[in-house]
Design a protein around this motif. Sequence first.
Motif, short mmCIF file in Angstrom:
data_model
loop_
_atom_site.label_atom_id
_atom_site.label_comp_id
_atom_site.label_asym_id
_atom_site.label_seq_id
_atom_site.Cartn_x
_atom_site.Cartn_y
_atom_site.Cartn_z
N ALA A 1 3.92 -61.83 -27.42
CA ALA A 1 4.68 -62.05 -26.36
C ALA A 1 4.88 -63.48 -26.25
CB ALA A 1 4.23 -61.43 -25.36
N ALA B 1 2.01 -61.56 -20.34
CA ALA B 1 1.07 -61.55 -21.44
C ALA B 1 -0.10 -61.75 -20.67
CB ALA B 1 1.65 -62.52 -21.98
N VAL C 1 7.48 -64.19 -19.29
CA VAL C 1 7.06 -63.65 -20.22
C VAL C 1 5.44 -63.84 -20.26
CG1 VAL C 1 6.62 -63.78 -22.97
CG2 VAL C 1 8.82 -63.85 -21.59
N ARG C 2 4.95 -65.09 -19.97
CA ARG C 2 3.55 -65.57 -20.00
C ARG C 2 2.70 -64.58 -18.98
NH1 ARG C 2 2.78 -71.88 -20.50
NH2 ARG C 2 3.71 -72.11 -22.59
N GLY D 1 8.34 -67.15 -24.11
CA GLY D 1 6.90 -67.03 -23.76
C GLY D 1 6.31 -68.34 -24.27
N HIS E 1 6.97 -65.60 -28.45
CA HIS E 1 8.44 -65.45 -28.26
C HIS E 1 9.09 -66.61 -27.71
CE1 HIS E 1 12.06 -64.01 -26.38
NE2 HIS E 1 12.08 -63.02 -27.08
N SER F 1 -0.64 -57.50 -28.49
CA SER F 1 0.91 -57.46 -27.89
C SER F 1 1.14 -58.81 -26.80
CB SER F 1 1.19 -56.33 -27.28
OG SER F 1 0.44 -56.22 -26.07
N ALA F 2 0.08 -59.03 -26.32
CA ALA F 2 0.12 -60.24 -25.33
C ALA F 2 0.13 -61.60 -26.12
CB ALA F 2 -1.08 -60.16 -24.40
#
Length: 298
Positions: free
Chosen positions: A139, A282, A278-279, A145, A142, A135-136
């Motif tokens: 992300a 993540a 986002v990062r 991200g 994205h 999931s990371a």
Amino acid sequence: MKLPYLGESLALLTAVVWASSVILFRKSGESVHPLALNLFKTLLAVVLMLPTLWITQLKLIQNVPVNDYLLLIFSGILGIALADTLFFKSLNLLGASVIAIVDCLYSPFVIIMSYFWLGELMTGVQFIGTALIISALLAVTHTKGRGSLPLRTLLYGLLLSSSSLAMMVVGIVVIKPLLERTPLLWALEIRLMAAGIGLLIILLFSRERREIVQTLYSQRKWRFTLLGSFLGAYLSTMLWMAGMKFTKASVAGALNQTANIFIFIFAAVFLKEPINRVRLIAIVLAVGGAFLVFFGGS
């Protein structure tokens, strides 16, 4: 007399040293070809390991089965020569902060490979940890991200970095039974020598070998190459071994995993790589997932 928390301190120091070497490799990679950088750091480690063997009174030629040598040679070519070249290439494409997230795939890859090669099963907690890491990575792909990275470049870099990790894990897992019955320093040196020879052969057959070598000796950032190679290929290995010796493997492994956090922080501080929300989410998901995978089997 053993100093209190000596193993834990060495394991944490291993994470800091490796994270520092990744930052230095990123700076060096701005002008040095990945193949040339890998060849330099591998040959430097080979040279430094020889007096280490002498100090520890280990012979370069050990009385072991030929299959042990063949496994170490295979491990060195796959896990160092090929894997590290792909790693340096992906580091140049993605940057250190994204690499810190991708590197958390190491633990799931070890579990998966251990299942196929050694028959070790993955637990439910480890499945959850693997899902968090994936999931990371999703992300990061994205729009917010990936920052300024084009999607195609990001996906190509993720493919290279994950392939590098897979090769590295295969190279380690296949020699795991061997490491339990042979001197570790000796095994490391044979792997390094095999990788160095493999890289020289790859370079010899490359049509761009002259241009590749020129990036090494004509660049002005040689200090990054030299220091990164010393820290990443030699010192971090010695610290890792010492940490494993003086504390529990589970504790040392968990502290080693914090390298990804240090890489993420160092990338922001020293490389000025953008760290957005986002990062940040993540890296928290990825490191948390890595810890679940690591401890979920106990």
